[in-house]
Design an enzyme around this catalytic site. Structure first.
Site, PDB file in Angstrom:
ATOM      1  N   HIS A   1     -55.864 -17.410  21.142  1.00  0.00           N
ATOM      2  CA  HIS A   1     -57.128 -17.179  21.842  1.00  0.00           C
ATOM      3  C   HIS A   1     -57.238 -15.801  22.490  1.00  0.00           C
ATOM      4  O   HIS A   1     -58.326 -15.252  22.581  1.00  0.00           O
ATOM      5  CB  HIS A   1     -57.325 -18.226  22.948  1.00  0.00           C
ATOM      6  CG  HIS A   1     -57.608 -19.597  22.413  1.00  0.00           C
ATOM      7  ND1 HIS A   1     -58.104 -20.615  23.182  1.00  0.00           N
ATOM      8  CD2 HIS A   1     -57.460 -20.129  21.166  1.00  0.00           C
ATOM      9  CE1 HIS A   1     -58.260 -21.711  22.449  1.00  0.00           C
ATOM     10  NE2 HIS A   1     -57.864 -21.441  21.218  1.00  0.00           N
TER      11      HIS A   1
ATOM     12  N   ASP B   1     -36.738  -5.176  34.516  1.00  0.00           N
ATOM     13  CA  ASP B   1     -36.039  -4.675  35.692  1.00  0.00           C
ATOM     14  C   ASP B   1     -34.670  -5.371  35.760  1.00  0.00           C
ATOM     15  O   ASP B   1     -34.278  -6.104  34.835  1.00  0.00           O
ATOM     16  CB  ASP B   1     -36.886  -4.860  36.967  1.00  0.00           C
ATOM     17  CG  ASP B   1     -37.009  -6.318  37.396  1.00  0.00           C
ATOM     18  OD1 ASP B   1     -36.548  -7.221  36.655  1.00  0.00           O
ATOM     19  OD2 ASP B   1     -37.583  -6.576  38.471  1.00  0.00           O
TER      20      ASP B   1
ATOM     21  N   CYS C   1     -39.351  -9.544  34.154  1.00  0.00           N
ATOM     22  CA  CYS C   1     -38.851  -9.309  35.511  1.00  0.00           C
ATOM     23  C   CYS C   1     -38.358 -10.658  36.043  1.00  0.00           C
ATOM     24  O   CYS C   1     -38.167 -11.592  35.261  1.00  0.00           O
ATOM     25  CB  CYS C   1     -39.904  -8.646  36.412  1.00  0.00           C
ATOM     26  SG  CYS C   1     -41.352  -9.629  36.778  1.00  0.00           S
TER      27      CYS C   1
HETATM   28  C1  RB5 Z   1     -37.074  -8.392  41.956  1.00  0.00           C
HETATM   29  O1  RB5 Z   1     -36.368  -8.934  43.018  1.00  0.00           O
HETATM   30  C2  RB5 Z   1     -38.360  -9.167  41.715  1.00  0.00           C
HETATM   31  O2  RB5 Z   1     -39.205  -9.024  42.802  1.00  0.00           O
HETATM   32  C3  RB5 Z   1     -39.037  -8.725  40.445  1.00  0.00           C
HETATM   33  O3  RB5 Z   1     -38.159  -8.877  39.376  1.00  0.00           O
HETATM   34  C4  RB5 Z   1     -40.273  -9.501  40.051  1.00  0.00           C
HETATM   35  O4  RB5 Z   1     -40.050 -10.871  40.094  1.00  0.00           O
HETATM   36  C5  RB5 Z   1     -41.519  -9.094  40.687  1.00  0.00           C
HETATM   37  O5  RB5 Z   1     -42.588  -9.655  40.483  1.00  0.00           O
END
Ligand code: RB5
Length: 154
Positions: free
Chosen positions: A103, A13, A70
């Protein structure tokens, strides 16, 4: 079905975008091909879409391994692990990367840009790419992962 591509499918993301770009340069350095499924900027997007694209690419058999990123790594790992056959490992240390392969036969590496400095991410990546699944007693346990929710006599 054709054998899985040696290419790695990678996605993030917006909060993992910079780390994704860094990991891609590391993969290039190691001579490992990759398919980037986005996102392509720091504009806000929803992590479930991108983690799911990575997980689907691996669960379908098209790619042998994937990398999902993320901000924290938490959301991406929660999403990826919803897909049958996916063993997504959020690795924040070198030991976690090693065990996730030896593992757990992890087929998706999850990283969190906000929690993992680049030098550690680079080491984690290399270990995760190089370490092999040990099999043996771990084979039985890994098989149980996909069957455990159907099992009634726990
Ligand atoms: C985005 O702000 C953030 O919530 C996302 O990248 C992630 O960390 C979610 O678990």
């Amino acid at each position: 079905m054709s054998p899985p591509s040696e290419k790695i499918i990678i996605g993030s993301d917006h909060a993992g975008y910079a780390l994704k770009e860094f990991i891609k340069t590391e993969l290039d350095r190691l001579g490992i091909q990759h398919k980037d499924i986005g996102t392509n900027s720091m504009d806000s997007v929803d992590y479930p879409i991108y983690a799911a694209r990575v997980a689907k690419g691996v669960a379908s058999g098209e790619y042998a391994r994937g990398i999902a990123i993320c901000g924290s790594g938490l959301g991406a790992s929660m999403v990826a692990n919803r897909f049958k056959g996916i063993r997504a490992a959020l690795c924040v240390t070198e030991d976690m990367a090693r065990y996730s392969r030896q593992h757990n036969n992890a087929n998706v590496l999850v990283l969190g840009e906000r929690i993992t400095p680049l030098d550690i991410a680079s080491k984690v990546l290399r270990i995760w790419l190089e370490e092999e699944f040990e099999g043996g007693r771990h084979e039985r346990r890994v098989k149980q992962i996909d069957e455990i929710t159907e099992k009634e006599d726990l």
